[in-house]
Design a protein around this motif. Structure first.
Motif, PDB file in Angstrom:
ATOM      1  N   ALA A   1      11.780  12.345 -10.905  1.00  0.00           N
ATOM      2  CA  ALA A   1      12.517  13.565 -10.547  1.00  0.00           C
ATOM      3  C   ALA A   1      11.975  14.116  -9.223  1.00  0.00           C
ATOM      4  O   ALA A   1      12.743  14.501  -8.339  1.00  0.00           O
ATOM      5  CB  ALA A   1      12.386  14.612 -11.640  1.00  0.00           C
ATOM      6  N   THR A   2      10.661  14.119  -9.085  1.00  0.00           N
ATOM      7  CA  THR A   2      10.037  14.558  -7.832  1.00  0.00           C
ATOM      8  C   THR A   2      10.490  13.672  -6.676  1.00  0.00           C
ATOM      9  O   THR A   2      10.755  14.148  -5.578  1.00  0.00           O
ATOM     10  CB  THR A   2       8.501  14.473  -7.939  1.00  0.00           C
ATOM     11  OG1 THR A   2       8.094  15.002  -9.194  1.00  0.00           O
ATOM     12  CG2 THR A   2       7.833  15.230  -6.807  1.00  0.00           C
ATOM     13  N   GLY A   3      10.582  12.387  -6.949  1.00  0.00           N
ATOM     14  CA  GLY A   3      11.019  11.442  -5.936  1.00  0.00           C
ATOM     15  C   GLY A   3      12.436  11.718  -5.485  1.00  0.00           C
ATOM     16  O   GLY A   3      12.766  11.587  -4.305  1.00  0.00           O
ATOM     17  N   LYS A   4      13.299  12.120  -6.443  1.00  0.00           N
ATOM     18  CA  LYS A   4      14.685  12.434  -6.088  1.00  0.00           C
ATOM     19  C   LYS A   4      14.761  13.654  -5.193  1.00  0.00           C
ATOM     20  O   LYS A   4      15.545  13.706  -4.241  1.00  0.00           O
ATOM     21  CB  LYS A   4      15.520  12.650  -7.360  1.00  0.00           C
ATOM     22  CG  LYS A   4      15.839  11.346  -8.059  1.00  0.00           C
ATOM     23  CD  LYS A   4      16.715  11.519  -9.282  1.00  0.00           C
ATOM     24  CE  LYS A   4      16.807  10.182 -10.025  1.00  0.00           C
ATOM     25  NZ  LYS A   4      17.875  10.141 -11.024  1.00  0.00           N
ATOM     26  N   GLN A   5      13.927  14.640  -5.490  1.00  0.00           N
ATOM     27  CA  GLN A   5      13.863  15.827  -4.634  1.00  0.00           C
ATOM     28  C   GLN A   5      13.448  15.439  -3.221  1.00  0.00           C
ATOM     29  O   GLN A   5      14.045  15.860  -2.240  1.00  0.00           O
ATOM     30  CB  GLN A   5      12.793  16.792  -5.172  1.00  0.00           C
ATOM     31  CG  GLN A   5      13.298  17.815  -6.158  1.00  0.00           C
ATOM     32  CD  GLN A   5      12.136  18.634  -6.695  1.00  0.00           C
ATOM     33  OE1 GLN A   5      11.759  18.495  -7.855  1.00  0.00           O
ATOM     34  NE2 GLN A   5      11.555  19.471  -5.834  1.00  0.00           N
ATOM     35  N   GLU A   6      12.405  14.613  -3.169  1.00  0.00           N
ATOM     36  CA  GLU A   6      11.873  14.153  -1.875  1.00  0.00           C
ATOM     37  C   GLU A   6      12.934  13.368  -1.117  1.00  0.00           C
ATOM     38  O   GLU A   6      13.064  13.488   0.099  1.00  0.00           O
ATOM     39  CB  GLU A   6      10.636  13.284  -2.122  1.00  0.00           C
ATOM     40  CG  GLU A   6       9.981  12.712  -0.881  1.00  0.00           C
ATOM     41  CD  GLU A   6       9.440  13.777   0.069  1.00  0.00           C
ATOM     42  OE1 GLU A   6       9.253  14.928  -0.355  1.00  0.00           O
ATOM     43  OE2 GLU A   6       9.233  13.424   1.245  1.00  0.00           O
TER      44      GLU A   6
ATOM     45  N   PRO B   1       0.813  -1.229   0.000  1.00  0.00           N
ATOM     46  CA  PRO B   1       0.000   0.000   0.000  1.00  0.00           C
ATOM     47  C   PRO B   1       0.843   1.273   0.000  1.00  0.00           C
ATOM     48  O   PRO B   1       0.483   2.261  -0.617  1.00  0.00           O
ATOM     49  CB  PRO B   1      -0.813  -0.115   1.286  1.00  0.00           C
ATOM     50  CG  PRO B   1      -0.884  -1.578   1.561  1.00  0.00           C
ATOM     51  CD  PRO B   1       0.422  -2.132   1.098  1.00  0.00           C
ATOM     52  N   LEU B   2       2.007   1.235   0.678  1.00  0.00           N
ATOM     53  CA  LEU B   2       2.858   2.423   0.699  1.00  0.00           C
ATOM     54  C   LEU B   2       3.407   2.726  -0.692  1.00  0.00           C
ATOM     55  O   LEU B   2       3.430   3.878  -1.118  1.00  0.00           O
ATOM     56  CB  LEU B   2       4.018   2.236   1.689  1.00  0.00           C
ATOM     57  CG  LEU B   2       5.048   3.366   1.741  1.00  0.00           C
ATOM     58  CD1 LEU B   2       4.394   4.692   2.102  1.00  0.00           C
ATOM     59  CD2 LEU B   2       6.165   3.053   2.724  1.00  0.00           C
ATOM     60  N   LEU B   3       3.813   1.685  -1.413  1.00  0.00           N
ATOM     61  CA  LEU B   3       4.318   1.877  -2.771  1.00  0.00           C
ATOM     62  C   LEU B   3       3.233   2.482  -3.661  1.00  0.00           C
ATOM     63  O   LEU B   3       3.499   3.395  -4.449  1.00  0.00           O
ATOM     64  CB  LEU B   3       4.808   0.546  -3.344  1.00  0.00           C
ATOM     65  CG  LEU B   3       6.132   0.045  -2.771  1.00  0.00           C
ATOM     66  CD1 LEU B   3       6.419  -1.391  -3.207  1.00  0.00           C
ATOM     67  CD2 LEU B   3       7.296   0.953  -3.190  1.00  0.00           C
ATOM     68  N   THR B   4       2.019   1.994  -3.518  1.00  0.00           N
ATOM     69  CA  THR B   4       0.892   2.543  -4.277  1.00  0.00           C
ATOM     70  C   THR B   4       0.694   4.023  -3.947  1.00  0.00           C
ATOM     71  O   THR B   4       0.516   4.853  -4.840  1.00  0.00           O
ATOM     72  CB  THR B   4      -0.396   1.760  -3.944  1.00  0.00           C
ATOM     73  OG1 THR B   4      -0.155   0.365  -4.175  1.00  0.00           O
ATOM     74  CG2 THR B   4      -1.548   2.221  -4.805  1.00  0.00           C
ATOM     75  N   ALA B   5       0.764   4.344  -2.661  1.00  0.00           N
ATOM     76  CA  ALA B   5       0.590   5.734  -2.227  1.00  0.00           C
ATOM     77  C   ALA B   5       1.714   6.608  -2.770  1.00  0.00           C
ATOM     78  O   ALA B   5       1.479   7.738  -3.205  1.00  0.00           O
ATOM     79  CB  ALA B   5       0.550   5.805  -0.714  1.00  0.00           C
ATOM     80  N   MET B   6       2.929   6.078  -2.763  1.00  0.00           N
ATOM     81  CA  MET B   6       4.069   6.853  -3.252  1.00  0.00           C
ATOM     82  C   MET B   6       3.962   7.098  -4.756  1.00  0.00           C
ATOM     83  O   MET B   6       4.415   8.123  -5.260  1.00  0.00           O
ATOM     84  CB  MET B   6       5.380   6.121  -2.927  1.00  0.00           C
ATOM     85  CG  MET B   6       5.768   6.209  -1.465  1.00  0.00           C
ATOM     86  SD  MET B   6       7.174   5.138  -1.045  1.00  0.00           S
ATOM     87  CE  MET B   6       8.521   5.969  -1.903  1.00  0.00           C
TER      88      MET B   6
END
Lengths: 112, 112
Positions: free
Chosen positions: A82-87, A51-56
């Motif tokens: 790219a957003t994930g890298k920022q996060e 569920p966390l992967l889905t949410a991410m």
DNA sequence: TAGACTAGTTTGCTTTACAAACTAGTCATT
DNA sequence: AATGACTAGTTTGTAAAGCAAACTAGTCTA
């Protein structure tokens, strides 16, 4: 092998840890779970990780692509965006700040 | 001053942090909150801290005693118990293990 | 063909987080 | 004496998270 980390303490940083692993290479849920075990991050239950992967993915930090496997059911590989890298970078900064704060507290108590 | 730590990351360790502070000296909710700010642990909302203190008392980690204040309403001071000290030590061990794991991940990504 | 391992989804319950509303005390202005 | 600012705590209601468990489904070995 050192003791396992309780899910309690792991909670807040789980997303950050996943982003760091996916930043190195794409992985699927089950593999991610095994990868974390290798780092001493005790087995995260599937009822939490999937569920966390889905949410991410919904948040735009990762994207998933299904790929058949020759040795089991199809896997869903996740790639960091790219957003994930920022996060991920934001997480690293927060983590370093948290470390400072908590370690100060621990040091103080040991030499009192 | 460094950036605040999101409640997200703070979550899992909040109880441990409170136990460490109370191990040094008894404190009341409001004062605890200010103490945490001093350590760079950004303002924990009262809707979180007060119910958590109540829950920690139920678990037997702390005990509360009301005391009048000359400059405001009565305060509820919390004292750490023997069980609480055990729990505090358990937290410190877990924290050090978590630190190792996460820092390994961070190091790996920086020299890839 | 049964069991072990891999891989993922969905359901339902429990716990947590916390904003917001409320009570209540002190102190300094107005 | 009323207002506002700061201190201090409780309670309520809602939303979000965590996760065990049940289910589907593929491979491989005994």
């Amino acid at each position: 092998m050192a003791q396992d980390i309780s899910s309690q303490v792991l909670k807040g940083i789980l997303q950050g840890v996943i982003l760091m692993i996916l930043n190195k290479k794409a992985e699927y849920g089950y593999g991610l779970s095994q990868e974390m075990n290798r780092y001493g991050l005790s087995s995260v239950p599937k009822g939490t990780i999937y569920p966390l992967l889905t949410a991410m993915e919904k948040r735009g930090f990762i994207t998933g692509k299904r790929k058949a496997s020759t040795l089991g059911p199809t896997r869903k590989y996740y790639y960091i965006t790219a957003t994930g890298k920022q996060e991920k970078d934001r997480f690293i900064q927060e983590w370093s700040q948290l470390q400072k704060s908590v370690n100060t507290l621990i040091k103080e108590e040991s030499h009192d």
